[in-house]
Design an enzyme around this catalytic site. Sequence first.
Site, PDB file in Angstrom:
ATOM      1  N   TYR A  28       0.850  -1.209   0.000  1.00 46.23           N
ATOM      2  CA  TYR A  28       0.000   0.000   0.000  1.00 46.23           C
ATOM      3  C   TYR A  28       0.883   1.257   0.000  1.00 46.23           C
ATOM      4  O   TYR A  28       1.180   1.817   1.058  1.00 46.23           O
ATOM      5  CB  TYR A  28      -0.900   0.023   1.237  1.00 46.23           C
ATOM      6  N   TRP A  32      -3.667   6.341   2.870  1.00 50.01           N
ATOM      7  CA  TRP A  32      -5.058   5.861   2.948  1.00 50.01           C
ATOM      8  C   TRP A  32      -5.800   6.643   4.014  1.00 50.01           C
ATOM      9  O   TRP A  32      -5.227   6.959   5.072  1.00 50.01           O
ATOM     10  CB  TRP A  32      -5.072   4.370   3.296  1.00 50.01           C
ATOM     11  N   TRP A  34      -8.683   6.129   6.358  1.00 46.23           N
ATOM     12  CA  TRP A  34      -8.862   5.836   7.796  1.00 46.23           C
ATOM     13  C   TRP A  34      -7.573   5.331   8.429  1.00 46.23           C
ATOM     14  O   TRP A  34      -7.351   5.506   9.624  1.00 46.23           O
ATOM     15  CB  TRP A  34     -10.081   4.963   8.068  1.00 46.23           C
ATOM     16  N   ASP A  35      -6.674   4.730   7.625  1.00 46.42           N
ATOM     17  CA  ASP A  35      -5.371   4.339   8.170  1.00 46.42           C
ATOM     18  C   ASP A  35      -4.676   5.558   8.773  1.00 46.42           C
ATOM     19  O   ASP A  35      -4.143   5.518   9.879  1.00 46.42           O
ATOM     20  CB  ASP A  35      -4.453   3.781   7.069  1.00 46.42           C
ATOM     21  N   GLN A 104     -13.785   6.514   2.561  1.00 48.97           N
ATOM     22  CA  GLN A 104     -13.565   5.471   3.584  1.00 48.97           C
ATOM     23  C   GLN A 104     -14.099   5.960   4.936  1.00 48.97           C
ATOM     24  O   GLN A 104     -14.474   7.129   5.064  1.00 48.97           O
ATOM     25  CB  GLN A 104     -12.063   5.180   3.699  1.00 48.97           C
ATOM     26  N   GLY A 166     -13.961  -0.213   4.138  1.00 44.46           N
ATOM     27  CA  GLY A 166     -12.725  -0.546   4.860  1.00 44.46           C
ATOM     28  C   GLY A 166     -12.647  -2.032   5.125  1.00 44.46           C
ATOM     29  O   GLY A 166     -11.569  -2.593   5.256  1.00 44.46           O
ATOM     30  N   ASP A 168     -13.305  -4.545   3.085  1.00 43.03           N
ATOM     31  CA  ASP A 168     -13.587  -4.740   1.661  1.00 43.03           C
ATOM     32  C   ASP A 168     -14.195  -6.088   1.297  1.00 43.03           C
ATOM     33  O   ASP A 168     -15.067  -6.183   0.462  1.00 43.03           O
ATOM     34  CB  ASP A 168     -12.298  -4.635   0.849  1.00 43.03           C
ATOM     35  N   ARG A 201      -6.334 -13.183   0.045  1.00 42.79           N
ATOM     36  CA  ARG A 201      -6.838 -11.930  -0.537  1.00 42.79           C
ATOM     37  C   ARG A 201      -8.189 -12.159  -1.225  1.00 42.79           C
ATOM     38  O   ARG A 201      -8.599 -13.293  -1.434  1.00 42.79           O
ATOM     39  CB  ARG A 201      -5.819 -11.418  -1.569  1.00 42.79           C
ATOM     40  N   TYR A 354      -8.712 -12.254   4.240  1.00 45.96           N
ATOM     41  CA  TYR A 354      -9.035 -10.860   4.337  1.00 45.96           C
ATOM     42  C   TYR A 354     -10.499 -10.528   4.709  1.00 45.96           C
ATOM     43  O   TYR A 354     -11.419 -10.803   3.927  1.00 45.96           O
ATOM     44  CB  TYR A 354      -8.756 -10.391   2.913  1.00 45.96           C
ATOM     45  N   GLU A 398      -0.592  -6.926   9.429  1.00 41.40           N
ATOM     46  CA  GLU A 398      -1.835  -6.274   9.004  1.00 41.40           C
ATOM     47  C   GLU A 398      -3.021  -6.831   9.799  1.00 41.40           C
ATOM     48  O   GLU A 398      -3.906  -6.097  10.219  1.00 41.40           O
ATOM     49  CB  GLU A 398      -2.039  -6.522   7.499  1.00 41.40           C
TER      50      GLU A 398
HETATM   51  C1  2M8 Z   1      -7.391  -2.586   2.474  1.00 38.12           C
HETATM   52  O1  2M8 Z   1      -8.054  -2.010   1.364  1.00 38.12           O
HETATM   53  C2  2M8 Z   1      -7.396  -1.727   0.129  1.00 38.12           C
HETATM   54  C3  2M8 Z   1      -8.367  -0.914  -0.713  1.00 38.12           C
HETATM   55  O2  2M8 Z   1      -8.666   0.275  -0.061  1.00 38.12           O
HETATM   56  C4  2M8 Z   1      -6.981  -2.961  -0.644  1.00 38.12           C
HETATM   57  O3  2M8 Z   1      -7.269  -4.079  -0.232  1.00 38.12           O
HETATM   58  O4  2M8 Z   1      -6.351  -2.792  -1.680  1.00 38.12           O
HETATM   59  C5  2M8 Z   1      -8.399  -2.577   3.637  1.00 38.12           C
HETATM   60  O5  2M8 Z   1      -7.952  -3.349   4.711  1.00 38.12           O
HETATM   61  C6  2M8 Z   1      -8.656  -1.139   4.072  1.00 38.12           C
HETATM   62  O6  2M8 Z   1      -9.462  -1.107   5.208  1.00 38.12           O
HETATM   63  C7  2M8 Z   1      -7.347  -0.420   4.374  1.00 38.12           C
HETATM   64  O7  2M8 Z   1      -7.610   0.934   4.599  1.00 38.12           O
HETATM   65  C8  2M8 Z   1      -6.351  -0.549   3.203  1.00 38.12           C
HETATM   66  C9  2M8 Z   1      -4.967  -0.017   3.561  1.00 38.12           C
HETATM   67  O8  2M8 Z   1      -4.519  -0.551   4.763  1.00 38.12           O
HETATM   68  O9  2M8 Z   1      -6.208  -1.924   2.818  1.00 38.12           O
END
Ligand code: 2M8
Length: 425
Positions: A28, A32, A34-35, A104, A166, A168, A201, A354, A398
Amino acid sequence: MINVTDAARTILARNDRGGYTVPTDGLYPFQWNWDSAFVSMGFATFDIDRAYQELERFIQGQWNNGMFPHIIFHVPSDSYFPGPDVWQTDQCHSKKPLTSGITQPPVFGMALRFLYETVLATGRHDMLARTHTLFNAALRSHRWWLEARDPDKRGLVAILHPWESGSDNSPAWDEALVRVPTTTKTEICRQDTKHVNATMRPRNIDYQRFIHLVEVYRECQWDPIKQWSHAPFKIADVQMTAILARATADLIWMASQLNLSDALGELFTMHQLLINGLNSRWNQHIRGFVSLDLISGKDIEKPTQTCFIPLIALELDSYQRKFIQEEIERWCQGMVIGIPTTAPFSPDFESKRYWRGPVWAVINWLIADGLRKNQLKELATIIEGNTISVIERAGFCEYFDPITGEGLGGNTFSWTAAAYLVLRR
Ligand code: 2M8
């Protein structure tokens, strides 16, 4: 031996990209929504300036209509799909930095209060102007939520994409997602499975639907009114509504601290509407709160963590308190670590995939906070203690397998480090 608190701070420092934090390196690579809000609270435990900076970098991505996007693409990276070329939001929102087109959970307002309480406790009155700017951004975003995502004034805000929730890949979205076509014009080049085991995933078919939804909204040119009428996926989500209601209560607190009486009336009205909406979602069979599929008109009676999140906003009656306590204890029975994001007795439960069973530290943090607010302090303390222990044993992963306690997904995760710092303090 390295102290775990220092290790958590080191993770935040390592994921710092110059005033904003990526959730984890590689998997990631952007900021992001809410992160970052959770991360800012982690920073606030030891560096209040950096905590404010996290939110300040985040609001650089706020849209003119008030929306806080779910990803801010401060700098390019090809290690994540979909990137800005797929979202194409720059054609309607030309401001830099580039962003995604959805949102989010609005933890931002909760974070802002947390930061401001730290400021008050440390006597840093020089932070006032910064606090005002962030407060105004938060207020605009709450207005966007109500206008764009609750136009019928149900007191429940809707998600138009599972990524917005969030959580997903939650089984809560399964039935609604089946109605979304799997056709896409975009070539799907998943990057996530290069970083993480594919069995943990979302499946390829889910990704096709995720991208199909992006294309529908892109064709609406990200116009909220068009999106609302064209959305093939529309769920009045109790987790989202609860976070918004709680963040609104936190903004009310901020407005009274900052003597912003003009904002108070509007915030009180917003808050009351959301509280009424949430209260209407109690489900005796699930023994928790359930979301509503606005397209089928059906309640989503899936036992996921979503059912417990409204505790952060509501004052439960004594029966609800008892049922929720019993239910959380039942979900945690036989688990090395609770609270699973899907009940272990559900046919949808998968301990490693996930959002279909694993434990997230930030979800535990929210639920424990809600339990405390509702006089269930003992259970809250157990959950917080278990969350701290699993992180100490398995690292800043995570998420965690509830059956084995194993750490899964991305490593060196920012919000897990932040949760540790806040719960341990
Ligand atoms: C996850 O979401 C992203 C898309 O936003 C992904 O899977 O690609 C989720 O766990 C989400 O809640 C979180 O904000 C993000 C980044 O940690 O990853």
